[in-house]
Each structure stands twice: as C-alpha cells, then as structure tokens.
Design a protein around this motif. Sequence first.
Motif, mmCIF file in Angstrom:
data_model
loop_
_atom_site.group_PDB
_atom_site.id
_atom_site.type_symbol
_atom_site.label_atom_id
_atom_site.label_comp_id
_atom_site.label_asym_id
_atom_site.label_seq_id
_atom_site.Cartn_x
_atom_site.Cartn_y
_atom_site.Cartn_z
ATOM 1 N N PHE A 1 42.355 29.045 40.357
ATOM 2 C CA PHE A 1 40.985 29.422 40.690
ATOM 3 C C PHE A 1 40.285 28.300 41.450
ATOM 4 O O PHE A 1 39.494 28.562 42.359
ATOM 5 C CB PHE A 1 40.191 29.766 39.429
ATOM 6 C CG PHE A 1 40.675 30.993 38.687
ATOM 7 C CD1 PHE A 1 41.554 31.892 39.269
ATOM 8 C CD2 PHE A 1 40.240 31.250 37.391
ATOM 9 C CE1 PHE A 1 42.001 33.009 38.591
ATOM 10 C CE2 PHE A 1 40.672 32.372 36.697
ATOM 11 C CZ PHE A 1 41.558 33.258 37.296
ATOM 12 N N TYR B 1 38.797 32.670 42.559
ATOM 13 C CA TYR B 1 39.155 33.713 41.592
ATOM 14 C C TYR B 1 39.660 34.982 42.274
ATOM 15 O O TYR B 1 40.712 35.528 41.926
ATOM 16 C CB TYR B 1 37.934 34.031 40.724
ATOM 17 C CG TYR B 1 38.133 35.185 39.771
ATOM 18 C CD1 TYR B 1 38.726 34.992 38.526
ATOM 19 C CD2 TYR B 1 37.744 36.485 40.116
ATOM 20 C CE1 TYR B 1 38.923 36.043 37.647
ATOM 21 C CE2 TYR B 1 37.936 37.544 39.241
ATOM 22 C CZ TYR B 1 38.528 37.318 38.016
ATOM 23 O OH TYR B 1 38.729 38.375 37.157
ATOM 24 N N SER C 1 39.916 38.995 34.140
ATOM 25 C CA SER C 1 38.603 38.426 33.822
ATOM 26 C C SER C 1 38.526 37.871 32.404
ATOM 27 O O SER C 1 37.652 37.052 32.104
ATOM 28 C CB SER C 1 37.497 39.468 34.026
ATOM 29 O OG SER C 1 37.673 40.572 33.166
ATOM 30 N N LEU D 1 38.278 34.148 32.020
ATOM 31 C CA LEU D 1 37.009 33.464 32.228
ATOM 32 C C LEU D 1 36.280 33.186 30.918
ATOM 33 O O LEU D 1 35.359 32.370 30.879
ATOM 34 C CB LEU D 1 36.095 34.302 33.142
ATOM 35 C CG LEU D 1 36.692 34.744 34.480
ATOM 36 C CD1 LEU D 1 35.662 35.531 35.268
ATOM 37 C CD2 LEU D 1 37.195 33.543 35.271
ATOM 38 N N ALA E 1 35.198 28.234 33.512
ATOM 39 C CA ALA E 1 34.802 29.300 34.441
ATOM 40 C C ALA E 1 33.291 29.342 34.638
ATOM 41 O O ALA E 1 32.795 29.838 35.651
ATOM 42 C CB ALA E 1 35.298 30.648 33.937
ATOM 43 N N THR F 1 33.706 32.411 40.482
ATOM 44 C CA THR F 1 33.776 33.314 39.327
ATOM 45 C C THR F 1 32.433 33.939 38.953
ATOM 46 O O THR F 1 32.374 34.776 38.061
ATOM 47 C CB THR F 1 34.304 32.561 38.093
ATOM 48 O OG1 THR F 1 33.462 31.430 37.831
ATOM 49 C CG2 THR F 1 35.728 32.088 38.304
#
Length: 201
Positions: free
Chosen positions: A29, A34, A61, A64, A113, A122
């Motif tokens: 990332f 991302y 996701s 995160l 994140a 993100t």
Amino acid sequence: MAQTPTAPRVGRPRRSSQQMLEDAAAELFLEQGYAATAIEQITQRAGVSRNTFFNYFGVKSDLLWIDLDRSIALLPAALAESPREAGAARLDALAAAVLAVAARHPADRVPWALSQADLMGTRAELEASALARLTAQTRAIEAFLEGWSGRARIRAVACVSVGAVAAGLAEWIDAGVRRDPLNAYIAAALLPALAGFREES
C-alpha cells in the motif's frame, strides 16, 4: 550410549501467516497505493496462498482495520459484564466499559492505514468500510442501554458515544510518537459528551 539432548533453537519466533499478510499489505500500500494493490500481490509478497488470505480476512478492506478490529471486538463482552444500573449510573458503566477496552489496546499498535492514509491512498476505502463497524458498535451500546430511557434518547447516547470514541482515536493517531495511551484521548472526548445526558438522568 546416551544421546546428548538437542539444544533448543535460538532466534526470533516465526511470524504467523496473518502477520506476514499484514506486513506485506502495508508495504504494498505504501509502494503503490491501496487501489492498485491486488489480493494476489499481497499473498505473493507474504509467501502464502490465496486461500490463506481468506482464512484471516473476508475482503481486502479488512486489512485496514486489523489493529482496531481486535479492540472493537472486545466491547460487546465488556458491556455484557457491566452493571445495568438505573439513571446516570448506567452512563458511568458505559463509559467505564469503553475506557477499559481502550486501555487494553497496545500502545504500539497504531493503525497504519489511518496514520498513513494519504500515503497509502486508503482514506476513501476507510470511510466506506467504517460504516458497518460504527453501526455494530452503536447497536451494542443501544442494547446495553435498553430499558434505561426512551428509544430516541438511547439512540442519541449510542451515536454520540461512538462519535466521541472516533474523535478520541483521531486525536491519538495525530499526537505522534509521544502520544499518551489511547484511553486518555477517548476519555477526554467521551466523558464531556456524556455529561449532558447525565444531567437529564
């Protein structure tokens, strides 16, 4: 002739597959963002299979929220163990449960994140995936407050509480390396937010 016992192996403990996936995701990332990172790239970097990824995470996701999901999951149990007192004492019990959960969050587990949202790209995905988590915590608080007051007031307290926790978390992340424990920031946001409801109890 007796054999000499084998000496125990010395060195770092082997990281789990979940930890390797978390580390690989954070690296990718940061490197390419991302949105440009596929699950297959994460599993290749971690050296595990796609099936292993889905043993730990439902969707991309979920990566995160790895630090926060572990703490968020503790709140319903903490509330279940709290006294369901009448009046303002119920709000005291709610605050105590929330702060106890926050106090258990490891000081060194700052959600990367969130703290690196701009670098990793993100932010949009965090906002989209936050709703289900916020809703779940709001419902857990509503269930704890059931019978304490009217439905609208209970919902207001639950929403305000979750908003205060989110505000405290944001302050904690922004505080940098010299930050205080998480529960200090959440207390600073949550206790004043509940004060008005206490006066009406």
